[in-house]
Design a protein around this motif. Sequence first.
Motif, PDB file in Angstrom:
ATOM      1  N   MET A   1     -45.308  23.166  51.725  1.00  0.00           N
ATOM      2  CA  MET A   1     -44.480  22.092  51.169  1.00  0.00           C
ATOM      3  C   MET A   1     -43.026  22.546  51.117  1.00  0.00           C
ATOM      4  N   ALA A   2     -42.154  21.715  51.660  1.00  0.00           N
ATOM      5  CA  ALA A   2     -40.736  22.061  51.686  1.00  0.00           C
ATOM      6  C   ALA A   2     -40.155  22.000  50.279  1.00  0.00           C
ATOM      7  N   PRO A   3     -39.242  22.916  49.951  1.00  0.00           N
ATOM      8  CA  PRO A   3     -38.608  22.857  48.624  1.00  0.00           C
ATOM      9  C   PRO A   3     -37.773  21.607  48.481  1.00  0.00           C
ATOM     10  N   PRO A   4     -37.559  21.150  47.244  1.00  0.00           N
ATOM     11  CA  PRO A   4     -36.771  19.931  47.026  1.00  0.00           C
ATOM     12  C   PRO A   4     -35.309  20.133  47.366  1.00  0.00           C
ATOM     13  N   THR A   5     -34.566  19.035  47.403  1.00  0.00           N
ATOM     14  CA  THR A   5     -33.123  19.070  47.667  1.00  0.00           C
ATOM     15  C   THR A   5     -32.380  18.819  46.364  1.00  0.00           C
ATOM     16  N   PRO A   6     -31.584  19.767  45.862  1.00  0.00           N
ATOM     17  CA  PRO A   6     -30.821  19.535  44.630  1.00  0.00           C
ATOM     18  C   PRO A   6     -29.795  18.425  44.823  1.00  0.00           C
ATOM     19  N   VAL A   7     -29.538  17.689  43.755  1.00  0.00           N
ATOM     20  CA  VAL A   7     -28.505  16.658  43.793  1.00  0.00           C
ATOM     21  C   VAL A   7     -27.282  17.155  43.041  1.00  0.00           C
ATOM     22  N   LEU A   8     -26.156  16.497  43.291  1.00  0.00           N
ATOM     23  CA  LEU A   8     -24.905  16.785  42.600  1.00  0.00           C
ATOM     24  C   LEU A   8     -24.587  15.643  41.646  1.00  0.00           C
ATOM     25  N   ALA A   9     -24.261  15.961  40.422  1.00  0.00           N
ATOM     26  CA  ALA A   9     -23.756  14.966  39.485  1.00  0.00           C
ATOM     27  C   ALA A   9     -22.230  15.013  39.526  1.00  0.00           C
ATOM     28  N   VAL A  10     -21.600  13.840  39.668  1.00  0.00           N
ATOM     29  CA  VAL A  10     -20.148  13.754  39.826  1.00  0.00           C
ATOM     30  C   VAL A  10     -19.596  12.802  38.781  1.00  0.00           C
ATOM     31  N   ARG A  11     -18.646  13.283  37.974  1.00  0.00           N
ATOM     32  CA  ARG A  11     -18.054  12.463  36.911  1.00  0.00           C
ATOM     33  C   ARG A  11     -16.547  12.472  37.049  1.00  0.00           C
ATOM     34  N   GLY A  12     -15.920  11.290  36.937  1.00  0.00           N
ATOM     35  CA  GLY A  12     -14.468  11.191  37.035  1.00  0.00           C
ATOM     36  C   GLY A  12     -13.976   9.841  36.591  1.00  0.00           C
ATOM     37  N   SER A  13     -12.713   9.539  36.910  1.00  0.00           N
ATOM     38  CA  SER A  13     -12.136   8.254  36.496  1.00  0.00           C
ATOM     39  C   SER A  13     -12.771   7.078  37.240  1.00  0.00           C
ATOM     40  N   GLN A  14     -13.466   7.373  38.352  1.00  0.00           N
ATOM     41  CA  GLN A  14     -14.155   6.324  39.089  1.00  0.00           C
ATOM     42  C   GLN A  14     -15.585   6.103  38.602  1.00  0.00           C
ATOM     43  N   GLY A  15     -15.994   6.850  37.580  1.00  0.00           N
ATOM     44  CA  GLY A  15     -17.320   6.661  37.008  1.00  0.00           C
ATOM     45  C   GLY A  15     -18.215   7.868  37.225  1.00  0.00           C
ATOM     46  N   LEU A  16     -19.513   7.632  37.058  1.00  0.00           N
ATOM     47  CA  LEU A  16     -20.527   8.681  37.161  1.00  0.00           C
ATOM     48  C   LEU A  16     -21.532   8.311  38.229  1.00  0.00           C
ATOM     49  N   CYS A  17     -21.877   9.271  39.091  1.00  0.00           N
ATOM     50  CA  CYS A  17     -22.876   9.022  40.130  1.00  0.00           C
ATOM     51  C   CYS A  17     -23.548  10.328  40.504  1.00  0.00           C
ATOM     52  N   PRO A 403      -9.227   9.876  45.666  1.00  0.00           N
ATOM     53  CA  PRO A 403      -7.930   9.214  45.911  1.00  0.00           C
ATOM     54  C   PRO A 403      -6.861   9.700  44.945  1.00  0.00           C
ATOM     55  N   SER A 404      -5.617   9.629  45.380  1.00  0.00           N
ATOM     56  CA  SER A 404      -4.518  10.183  44.595  1.00  0.00           C
ATOM     57  C   SER A 404      -4.370   9.524  43.224  1.00  0.00           C
ATOM     58  N   GLU A 405      -4.768   8.241  43.121  1.00  0.00           N
ATOM     59  CA  GLU A 405      -4.634   7.565  41.826  1.00  0.00           C
ATOM     60  C   GLU A 405      -5.821   7.831  40.904  1.00  0.00           C
ATOM     61  N   ALA A 406      -6.847   8.553  41.378  1.00  0.00           N
ATOM     62  CA  ALA A 406      -8.049   8.828  40.584  1.00  0.00           C
ATOM     63  C   ALA A 406      -8.118  10.315  40.248  1.00  0.00           C
ATOM     64  N   GLU A 407      -9.074  10.671  39.367  1.00  0.00           N
ATOM     65  CA  GLU A 407      -9.255  12.057  38.948  1.00  0.00           C
ATOM     66  C   GLU A 407     -10.732  12.427  38.992  1.00  0.00           C
ATOM     67  N   LEU A 408     -11.007  13.685  39.275  1.00  0.00           N
ATOM     68  CA  LEU A 408     -12.354  14.247  39.184  1.00  0.00           C
ATOM     69  C   LEU A 408     -12.402  15.119  37.942  1.00  0.00           C
ATOM     70  N   TRP A 409     -13.403  14.868  37.085  1.00  0.00           N
ATOM     71  CA  TRP A 409     -13.473  15.601  35.819  1.00  0.00           C
ATOM     72  C   TRP A 409     -14.556  16.671  35.807  1.00  0.00           C
ATOM     73  N   GLN A 410     -15.658  16.401  36.484  1.00  0.00           N
ATOM     74  CA  GLN A 410     -16.780  17.342  36.412  1.00  0.00           C
ATOM     75  C   GLN A 410     -17.706  17.126  37.601  1.00  0.00           C
ATOM     76  N   VAL A 411     -18.252  18.206  38.139  1.00  0.00           N
ATOM     77  CA  VAL A 411     -19.262  18.133  39.199  1.00  0.00           C
ATOM     78  C   VAL A 411     -20.156  19.359  39.041  1.00  0.00           C
TER      79      VAL A 411
END
Length: 580
Positions: A1-17, A403-411
């Motif tokens: 069985m292949a190992p799972p693929t980790p996901v990235l959590a991304v939080r910023g002024s554009q929201g959370l995904c 984008p220049s008008e947005a910000e990244l806060w956490q990943v």
Amino acid sequence: MAPPTPVLAVRGSQGLCMVNGPPHFTESTVLPRDSGKNCKVYTFSKDGTLFAWGNGEKVNIISVTNESLLHSFDLPKAVCLEFSPRSTVLATWQPYTTSKDGAAGVSNLQLYDVKTGTCLKSFIQKKMQNWCPSWSEDEAICARNVNNEVHFFENNNFNTIVNKLHLQKISDFVLSPGPQPYKVAVYVPGSKGAPSFVRLYQYPNFDGPHAALANKSFFKADKVTMLWNKKASAVLVIASTDVDKTGASYYGEQTLHYIAANGESAAVQLPKSGPIYDVVWSSNSAEFCAVYGFMPAKATIFNLKCDPVFDFGTGPRNAAYYSPHGHILVLAGFGNLRGQMEVWDVKNYKLISKPVAPDSTYFAWCPDGEHILTATCAPRLRVNNGYKVWHYSGSVLHRCDVPSEAELWQVSWQPFPDGVFPAKAVTHRAPPRGEPEAAVAYRPPALRNKPPTSSRLHEEEPPQNMKPQPGNDKPLSKTALKNQRKHEAKRAAKQEARSDRSVDLAPAPPQSPARGTVSPPTSGDPEVDKKIKNLRKKLKAIEQLKEQAAAGKQLEKNQLEKIQKEKGLLRELGDLELGV
């Protein structure tokens, strides 16, 4: 069985995904995008199966595996979230406030049962620093620092304090990782001329003068950082002062101490003076890496005897990161440095790659031990926000620019338990073609035809294996090596002076120092014979310099210039001997 693929959590002024990890990097369906700008915090559970976030209205918990909403709590001001090790409790913290009439504030630290959603207990926790209770890995005990004491609870029953650890004024504590027996390291700052100290205890043996497993006292410690290794056999203590009274460092003073659970302790001797930027344990718990010293900083791996094992030399670095399996080490220079990274195979001590991630404020290893994440986040930097996913060989696999008008806060990566991803052999692959080459430093025209070492601001030290070689009981220290070079240079200088005197006093030898050139009889002209003698003397000195260079001695600039004149001297000597 292949190992799972980790996901990235991304939080910023554009929201959370969430974003799928390598090799796809597409937006994940686990979490529907929360486009609100008020997402203040998120966290994964320790095994990565649960995800909680606060959007300025509620704190929600979802199952990453089932993609279902489990609970939602009305906590609009929550700014800190943390799961217990087995994901049975969610701890939340909101800023402490008091009423206008000065009455005591309400409880701001809540502990929720993840299974039922009920609040198990509420506490008043005024400071954000060390706000979260500490659990053992099996959650059998939980501890909090309250009024200079450590309070212990058992089996997540927070209504009864089972044990207390009370010393003079406990400022900080750290529970050991792993299973029983549980250990705890406590720090008590010094006062009125008394030294600060760190003590190790085994739960619940806290009473009596000999209850401590180990004790280490030291001066110059306004605060400490305590780091347990994975096997809970030893603790590293970084003691720091806010101000360096000597004025040598803007960062204050730091010292590094080693304390073992068997009672042994020592001050780790760092060969270069200056700040201690970072200290990390390897996952094998048998060695640790320290990054220290005034720039360019040194990085050294030490064993459990605090002896150096491998010295990485000097370079622009202030951080170290072991891979989850402990077989790769990244030395990096972030913050006020330009983001240079050195990726090392620490099993064979070979350099794998030297990628550069400018303006990075965050670094993290992927749980698979193959990929790394670098990011530029606000508020540390508000321009050029974004993140990159790399292979440790130095190639960029994915890049996301905000984008220049947005910000990244956490990943951050989704965590996984140990053993999910098997350790793979280290590959020394070169980065794919087409990547821009590193910029070459500008050199003024006057220095362009000279050796590069003559224009360096600092003398760089190369990597050096410090393990004892066969036949040697102990490796030479830096001072011993330096003294050895001095003695060799003095011996060579004496030998050269002795040979010069012998040339002056003795008649000309029958054979010239020039290889294959036989000395002809004298010309009969005293002036010509004198010139020939002087040329032979110079050529003999050049031969000795060449022998010293072949033996590994580093020659001075004027000595190198002497060697370069050898051909001209030989030509002149040949002309004189032929009577031209």
